[in-house]
Design an enzyme around this catalytic site. Structure first.
Site, PDB file in Angstrom:
ATOM      1  N   ARG A  76      24.475  41.626  65.392  1.00 18.39           N
ATOM      2  CA  ARG A  76      24.118  40.345  64.996  1.00 18.39           C
ATOM      3  C   ARG A  76      23.462  39.466  65.886  1.00 18.39           C
ATOM      4  NH1 ARG A  76      26.945  35.396  63.909  1.00 18.39           N
ATOM      5  NH2 ARG A  76      25.695  34.016  62.508  1.00 18.39           N
ATOM      6  N   HIS A 119      20.197  29.497  65.125  1.00 16.81           N
ATOM      7  CA  HIS A 119      21.525  29.453  65.710  1.00 16.81           C
ATOM      8  C   HIS A 119      21.254  28.299  66.843  1.00 16.81           C
ATOM      9  CE1 HIS A 119      25.236  31.790  66.880  1.00 16.81           C
ATOM     10  NE2 HIS A 119      25.542  30.393  67.322  1.00 16.81           N
ATOM     11  N   GLU A 164      25.888  28.311  60.906  1.00 17.37           N
ATOM     12  CA  GLU A 164      27.052  27.151  60.883  1.00 17.37           C
ATOM     13  C   GLU A 164      26.344  25.826  61.142  1.00 17.37           C
ATOM     14  OE1 GLU A 164      30.465  29.403  63.633  1.00 17.37           O
ATOM     15  OE2 GLU A 164      29.383  27.559  64.775  1.00 17.37           O
ATOM     16  N   ASN A 299      32.448  32.584  59.582  1.00 18.65           N
ATOM     17  CA  ASN A 299      32.919  32.578  61.018  1.00 18.65           C
ATOM     18  C   ASN A 299      34.313  31.627  60.934  1.00 18.65           C
ATOM     19  OD1 ASN A 299      30.192  33.834  61.441  1.00 18.65           O
ATOM     20  ND2 ASN A 299      29.751  31.852  62.633  1.00 18.65           N
ATOM     21  N   TYR A 301      37.495  30.749  63.351  1.00 23.87           N
ATOM     22  CA  TYR A 301      38.236  30.736  64.757  1.00 23.87           C
ATOM     23  C   TYR A 301      39.884  30.415  64.616  1.00 23.87           C
ATOM     24  CZ  TYR A 301      33.792  31.915  66.699  1.00 23.87           C
ATOM     25  OH  TYR A 301      32.489  32.503  66.981  1.00 23.87           O
ATOM     26  N   GLU A 380      31.671  36.124  62.774  1.00 25.49           N
ATOM     27  CA  GLU A 380      32.241  35.752  63.762  1.00 25.49           C
ATOM     28  C   GLU A 380      33.599  35.513  63.834  1.00 25.49           C
ATOM     29  OE1 GLU A 380      30.326  32.313  65.951  1.00 25.49           O
ATOM     30  OE2 GLU A 380      28.398  32.839  65.515  1.00 25.49           O
TER      31      GLU A 380
END
Length: 482
Positions: A76, A119, A164, A299, A301, A380
Site C-alpha cells: 500500500r 496521504h 485519514e 487504521n 494504533y 495501517e
C-alpha cells in the site's frame, strides 16, 4: 492454538510518498504543504524535512526486493500529488513515470499494488489558493485522481481516495500540528467536508470509468471507552471523542449525514465556525459523500479511556502529535472541553500510545455492525520504539551480522494480527492486514525521531536492515497463521 487465515486474506505493508520518497524537487516535483511546513521554525522535531527521507524514489527496486524477501502479498503506497500534477497544474510525465515503473516492479514480483491518492501532500500552490478550505480543491483532486487512472488504471485494481481525513483536516487546519499548520475550528470543519466531497466525487468518476475497480477510503478510528460506564460525565466524554474522531467521518460516508450531536457540541465552542460549515454543505454534497464503497480501510494504533472528571496528575492527551515539538499545539477536538484521558496502566509505545490489541477486534466488530456487507481491511497498524542495532559475530570467522532485536514491536505485531484473526473468527468480513510501516521514515511532526518500520533505515547511508519484527511478519505470512 494456531490460528490460520483463509487463503484469500491479504498480508501487506504500507508507506506514504512524502515519508519515504525524497527527491523532493527532482524531475518536476514542486513543493507540497509538507515541504513548506517542515521549513517553519519549530514545526518539526530537529527541523527535519522530507527532502531525502528514505531515498525510495531512487531505490524503489531495492525496496521491492525487500518486499519480496518478506513475502508481502500487497504493498500500500501513496502517489505524490505534487509530483504527478505539480502546483496542482498540468500532469508531469516524469513524475508519473516513477509510479509506472513502481507498479510494473511490484507486479513482476507478484505483489499487489494498493494505491492511495491522498496521504496529506497537497501542492503548496493549492494551499495558497485556500487549500482544503476552498471548494475548488475538490475539482483539482478529481483531475489528479483521473490522471493517475489514465496512467495506472490498466494495472492497479485497488484504489483508496484519502488516508485519514481526520488528520488532514483537524490536526492540520484546527490543531496546527500538521501541515499547513492552521489553527482554526472553521478551517478544520470546511476542510473535513471538502476532503469527503473530494472522496465522493473521485469515487464516482473512477467507478464511471471502470466499474471493476475496488474503490474505498481509509479512516483512522479509535475505541473510546468511558472510565465508568455508569457515570453520565464519563459517558458524555466518550461520546464526544467517538463523535469527533469516528462518527464525523463514518456517518456521512455510511449514512449521508453529519452527526447532529457533534455539530451541536462544536456550535457551543464556535457558532460562527459551524455556520460557515453549514453554508459549505450544498444540496447533493452528502449524497455524493455517501456514494457506496467497495471496501473500507481502518487504521488503528490505540484506543482510549475517557472521563468527564479531571485526573490526578493531569491529563495525557494521547492525540497530541506535537508533544516534544516546540511549535505550540492545540486540541484537534473542537468541543473536547471537559474531556480527560485516563491512565490505565497499559504498556506504551515510543509514541506514548497505549498498546491495546483487543481494541482492534472491537473496532472491526463495531464497523462491521454499522456497515453490514462492506469488506474491511486493516490498512495501517504498527508501533514506534527506540530500536538498537547490534553486531553479531559471524560463524567460523565469517563477517558479522547487523541485527535489530525489536522485541516490543514483534509482540505488538503478533498481538494485533491475532486481534484481527479474532475479529475474523467472530464473523467480521476483514480481508487483509497491512503493517505500518515497511520502512522507518519521516514521521511527520516528529521528523526522524520515531521509527515505525519493520525494516530499519540508516538515514545517513540509506542502508536497510530487516528487523526481528520483519522476520516474524515474514514467518506469519509464510505460515498464514499466528
Amino acid at each position: 492454538m494456531s490460528r490460520s487465515f483463509p487463503a484469500g486474506f491479504l498480508f501487506g505493508a504500507a508507506t506514504a510518498a512524502y515519508q519515504i520518497e525524497g527527491a523532493a524537487f527532482e524531475d518536476g516535483r514542486t513543493a507540497s504543504i509538507w515541504d513548506a511546513f517542515a521549513r517553519v521554525p519549530g514545526a518539526v522535531a530537529n527541523g527535519d524535512t522530507g527532502d531525502v527521507a528514505c531515498g525510495h524514489y531512487h531505490r524503489a527496486d531495492e525496496d521491492i526486493a525487500l518486499m519480496r524477501e518478506l513475502g508481502l502479498q500487497s504493498y500500500r503506497f501513496s502517489t505524490s500529488w505534487a509530483r504527478v500534477r505539480p502546483d496542482g497544474g498540468a500532469p508531469n510525465p516524469a513524475g508519473i513515470a516513477f509510479y509506472d515503473r513502481l507498479v510494473d516492479g511490484l507486479l513482476a514480483n507478484g505483489i499487489v499494488p494498493w494505491l492511495t491518492l491522498y496521504h496529506w501532500d497537497l501542492p503548496q500552490a493549492l494551499e495558497e489558493r485556500g487549500g482544503w478550505t476552498a471548494r475548488d480543491t475538490v475539482d483539482r483532486f478529481v483531475e489528479y485522481a483521473l490522471t493517475m487512472h489514465d496512467a495506472l488504471g490498466d494495472r492497479v485494481a485497488h484504489w483508496t481516495t484519502l488516508n485519514e481525513p481526520w488528520c488532514s483536516s483537524f490536526l492540520s487546519y484546527t490543531a496546527g500540528v500538521h501541515a499547513p499548520g492552521r489553527r482554526s475550528i472553521r478551517d478544520g470543519l470546511l476542510s473535513s467536508h471538502h476532503l469527503l466531497l473530494a472522496h465522493g466525487r473521485a469515487l464516482q468518476e473512477l467507478r464511471r470509468r471502470d466499474p471493476a475497480l475496488s474503490l474505498g477510503l481509509t479512516l483512522n478510528l479509535t475505541v473510546a471507552d468511558p472510565a465508568d460506564p455508569d457515570d453520565p460525565a464519563d459517558l458524555d466524554a466518550a461520546r464526544r471523542i467517538d463523535g469527533q474522531f469516528n462518527r464525523w467521518f463514518l456517518d456521512p460516508i455510511l449514512r449521508g449525514a453529519y452527526p447532529a450531536d457533534v455539530v451541536s457540541d462544536i456550535r457551543e465552542a464556535d457558532a460562527d465556525a459551524v455556520s460557515a460549515f453549514e453554508e459549505a454543505v450544498r444540496p447533493g454534497d452528502l449524497a455524493t459523500i455517501a456514494t457506496p464503497l467497495d471496501v473500507l480501510g481502518i487504521n488503528y494504533y490505540h484506543g482510549e479511556l475517557l472521563s468527564g472528571h479531571p485526573q490526578p496528575g493531569g491529563d495525557r492527551d494521547v492525540h497530541d502529535p506535537g508533544a516534544g515539538v516546540t511549535r505550540p499545539t492545540g486540541s484537534p477536538f473542537p468541543a473536547a472541553e471537559g474531556v480527560h484521558w485516563v491512565e490505565r496502566g497499559l504498556p506504551r509505545t515510543g509514541m506514548d500510545w497505549e498498546v491495546q490489541p483487543e481494541g482492534l477486534t472491537r473496532l472491526l466488530q463495531r464497523v462491521a455492525n454499522e456497515a453490514p456487507g462492506l469488506p474491511l481491511y486493516v490498512t495501517e497498524n504498527g508501533s514506534a520504539y527506540d530500536d538498537v542495532v547490534v553486531e553479531e559475530p559471524g560463524a567460523g570467522g565469517a563477517a558479522g551480522v547487523r541485527r535489530v532485536p525489536d522485541e516490543e514491536r514483534t509482540r505488538f505485531l503478533r498481538a494485533h494480527v491475532a486481534a484481527t484473526w479474532d475479529a475474523l473468527e467472530s464473523g467480521v468480513d476483514v480481508r487483509g492486514y497491512f503493517a505500518w510501516s515497511l520502512l522507518d521514515n519521516y514521521e511527520w511532526a516528529w521528523g526522524y525521531e520515531k521509527r515505525f518500520g519493520i525494516v530499519r533505515v540508516d538515514y545517513e547511508t540509506q542502508e536497510r536492515i530487516v528487523k526481528d519484527s520483519g522476520r516474524e511478519y515474514a514467518r506469519i505470512i509464510a505460515a498464514r497463521a499466528i
